[in-house]
Design a protein around this motif. Structure first.
Motif, PDB file in Angstrom:
ATOM      1  N   THR A 194     -23.160-140.727 -59.277  1.00 22.30           N
ATOM      2  CA  THR A 194     -23.528-140.721 -60.692  1.00 22.30           C
ATOM      3  C   THR A 194     -22.546-139.890 -61.499  1.00 22.30           C
ATOM      4  N   ALA A 195     -22.098-138.769 -60.951  1.00 20.99           N
ATOM      5  CA  ALA A 195     -21.145-137.901 -61.665  1.00 20.99           C
ATOM      6  C   ALA A 195     -19.845-138.647 -61.952  1.00 20.99           C
ATOM      7  N   ASP A 196     -19.429-139.526 -61.060  1.00 19.60           N
ATOM      8  CA  ASP A 196     -18.211-140.300 -61.283  1.00 19.60           C
ATOM      9  C   ASP A 196     -18.419-141.369 -62.350  1.00 19.60           C
ATOM     10  N   HIS A 197     -19.624-141.954 -62.389  1.00 21.38           N
ATOM     11  CA  HIS A 197     -19.930-142.888 -63.486  1.00 21.38           C
ATOM     12  C   HIS A 197     -19.846-142.150 -64.825  1.00 21.38           C
ATOM     13  N   ARG A 198     -20.389-140.954 -64.859  1.00 19.89           N
ATOM     14  CA  ARG A 198     -20.354-140.164 -66.105  1.00 19.89           C
ATOM     15  C   ARG A 198     -18.914-139.850 -66.484  1.00 19.89           C
ATOM     16  N   GLU A 235     -20.090-158.073 -67.759  1.00 21.64           N
ATOM     17  CA  GLU A 235     -19.806-156.687 -67.384  1.00 21.64           C
ATOM     18  C   GLU A 235     -18.339-156.358 -67.611  1.00 21.64           C
ATOM     19  N   HIS A 236     -18.107-155.099 -67.968  1.00 23.48           N
ATOM     20  CA  HIS A 236     -16.750-154.562 -68.064  1.00 23.48           C
ATOM     21  C   HIS A 236     -16.541-153.675 -66.848  1.00 23.48           C
ATOM     22  N   CYS A 237     -15.357-153.706 -66.287  1.00 20.41           N
ATOM     23  CA  CYS A 237     -15.005-152.783 -65.214  1.00 20.41           C
ATOM     24  C   CYS A 237     -14.283-151.615 -65.870  1.00 20.41           C
ATOM     25  N   ILE A 238     -14.792-150.406 -65.659  1.00 24.49           N
ATOM     26  CA  ILE A 238     -14.140-149.222 -66.214  1.00 24.49           C
ATOM     27  C   ILE A 238     -13.849-148.249 -65.074  1.00 24.49           C
ATOM     28  N   GLY A 264     -11.175-143.794 -55.284  1.00 24.13           N
ATOM     29  CA  GLY A 264     -11.351-144.178 -56.680  1.00 24.13           C
ATOM     30  C   GLY A 264     -12.681-144.885 -56.851  1.00 24.13           C
ATOM     31  N   GLN A 265     -13.427-144.503 -57.858  1.00 26.22           N
ATOM     32  CA  GLN A 265     -14.696-145.171 -58.161  1.00 26.22           C
ATOM     33  C   GLN A 265     -14.609-145.832 -59.517  1.00 26.22           C
ATOM     34  N   THR A 266     -14.969-147.102 -59.567  1.00 25.54           N
ATOM     35  CA  THR A 266     -15.084-147.812 -60.835  1.00 25.54           C
ATOM     36  C   THR A 266     -16.554-147.909 -61.198  1.00 25.54           C
ATOM     37  N   SER A 267     -16.812-148.193 -62.458  1.00 31.05           N
ATOM     38  CA  SER A 267     -18.172-148.360 -62.957  1.00 31.05           C
ATOM     39  C   SER A 267     -18.268-149.711 -63.639  1.00 31.05           C
ATOM     40  N   HIS A 268     -19.426-150.359 -63.481  1.00 33.93           N
ATOM     41  CA  HIS A 268     -19.658-151.655 -64.122  1.00 33.93           C
ATOM     42  C   HIS A 268     -20.505-151.420 -65.370  1.00 33.93           C
ATOM     43  N   LEU A 269     -19.873-151.598 -66.511  1.00 32.24           N
ATOM     44  CA  LEU A 269     -20.499-151.336 -67.801  1.00 32.24           C
ATOM     45  C   LEU A 269     -21.061-152.633 -68.370  1.00 32.24           C
ATOM     46  N   PRO A 270     -22.379-152.711 -68.585  1.00 35.03           N
ATOM     47  CA  PRO A 270     -22.942-153.930 -69.175  1.00 35.03           C
ATOM     48  C   PRO A 270     -22.335-154.174 -70.563  1.00 35.03           C
ATOM     49  N   SER A 312     -22.543-142.711 -74.915  1.00 34.74           N
ATOM     50  CA  SER A 312     -23.342-141.528 -74.589  1.00 34.74           C
ATOM     51  C   SER A 312     -24.804-141.878 -74.342  1.00 34.74           C
ATOM     52  N   GLU A 313     -25.245-143.029 -74.857  1.00 34.58           N
ATOM     53  CA  GLU A 313     -26.631-143.460 -74.658  1.00 34.58           C
ATOM     54  C   GLU A 313     -26.856-144.153 -73.323  1.00 34.58           C
ATOM     55  N   ILE A 314     -25.796-144.459 -72.612  1.00 35.00           N
ATOM     56  CA  ILE A 314     -25.920-145.153 -71.327  1.00 35.00           C
ATOM     57  C   ILE A 314     -26.214-144.141 -70.229  1.00 35.00           C
ATOM     58  N   SER A 315     -27.244-144.433 -69.451  1.00 34.43           N
ATOM     59  CA  SER A 315     -27.581-143.574 -68.325  1.00 34.43           C
ATOM     60  C   SER A 315     -26.635-143.872 -67.171  1.00 34.43           C
ATOM     61  N   ALA A 316     -25.914-142.855 -66.732  1.00 34.10           N
ATOM     62  CA  ALA A 316     -24.988-143.039 -65.612  1.00 34.10           C
ATOM     63  C   ALA A 316     -25.736-143.456 -64.348  1.00 34.10           C
ATOM     64  N   ASN A 317     -27.005-143.067 -64.255  1.00 28.45           N
ATOM     65  CA  ASN A 317     -27.823-143.449 -63.087  1.00 28.45           C
ATOM     66  C   ASN A 317     -28.057-144.949 -63.015  1.00 28.45           C
ATOM     67  N   SER A 318     -27.982-145.620 -64.157  1.00 28.91           N
ATOM     68  CA  SER A 318     -28.309-147.048 -64.195  1.00 28.91           C
ATOM     69  C   SER A 318     -27.126-147.943 -63.846  1.00 28.91           C
ATOM     70  N   LEU A 319     -25.930-147.360 -63.723  1.00 31.49           N
ATOM     71  CA  LEU A 319     -24.729-148.167 -63.512  1.00 31.49           C
ATOM     72  C   LEU A 319     -24.488-148.488 -62.044  1.00 31.49           C
ATOM     73  N   GLU A 320     -23.880-149.642 -61.838  1.00 31.14           N
ATOM     74  CA  GLU A 320     -23.372-149.981 -60.515  1.00 31.14           C
ATOM     75  C   GLU A 320     -21.868-149.773 -60.542  1.00 31.14           C
TER      76      GLU A 320
END
Length: 197
Positions: free
Chosen positions: A145-149, A127-130, A96-102, A167-175
């Protein structure tokens, strides 16, 4: 309307509300519990074996007896089958991969965890954990990156009011973080006494 009030955001669907529910950081809970005077941490033991001797459980390592008790709790997740007495358990690891959303003004209005096909938590440390993905038989521990997307797209479906901003958030920029769920064949939790195989 009630869901919007509870969550603090515009949400098109009703749902279930658990008034006394919450979310937690497991590491923080563990650190707090370790402050209890009846808990002693024994670390750097190497491989541990767990054996039943009469009415007692004994935890041993190459150096000898570590601890013994009439009750043993195994809380090692996906590492449970590394114990000799549990190696036969039919469990699997699910990636499972989570993403940290600013957070921002819009996302920051969220007041409670929202679970959908994934989840989003209120902001902590801006940050939000999604998340999270659910990848069976996937052993890749690298952040993708595909999992962040995927996580962003799932959240956009759940909260259409956030769709444009997400949609404006770059998945590449997420941790984010990758971890493995310990799953039984029917995905229900395994609890209770260690079974006698």
């Amino acid at each position: 309307e009630a869901a919007n009030h509870v969550l603090g955001i515009e949400q098109p669907h009703g749902g279930y509300w658990y008034p006394r529910s919450g979310w937690m950081r497991p590491a923080s809970i563990c650190h707090a519990l370790l402050q209890h005077p009846d808990i002693t941490v024994i670390d750097n033991t190497g491989a541990v074996n767990l054996n039943r001797v009469g009415s007692t459980w004994q935890a041993t390592s190459a150096t000898g007896l570590l601890a013994e008790s009439t009750c043993a709790v195994v809380a090692t997740g996906t590492n449970a089958t590394e114990l000799n007495t549990l190696s036969w358990l039919p469990v699997s690891k699910i990636r499972g991969q989570t993403s940290h959303l600013p957070s921002n003004t819009r996302f920051g209005a969220l007041r409670a965890v929202l679970c959908h096909t994934g989840y989003v938590s209120p902001a902590r440390a801006a940050e939000h954990c999604i998340g999270a993905t659910f990848d069976i038989a996937d052993t890749d521990s690298a952040i993708r990156t595909a999992d962040h997307r995927y996580n962003l797209d799932s959240l956009a479906k759940a909260i259409p009011a956030w769709r444009d901003a997400l949609s404006e958030i770059s998945a590449n920029s997420l941790e984010g973080r990758v971890a493995y769920r310990c799953a039984s064949p029917d995905y229900l939790p395994l609890i209770g006494p260690v079974p006698d195989h």
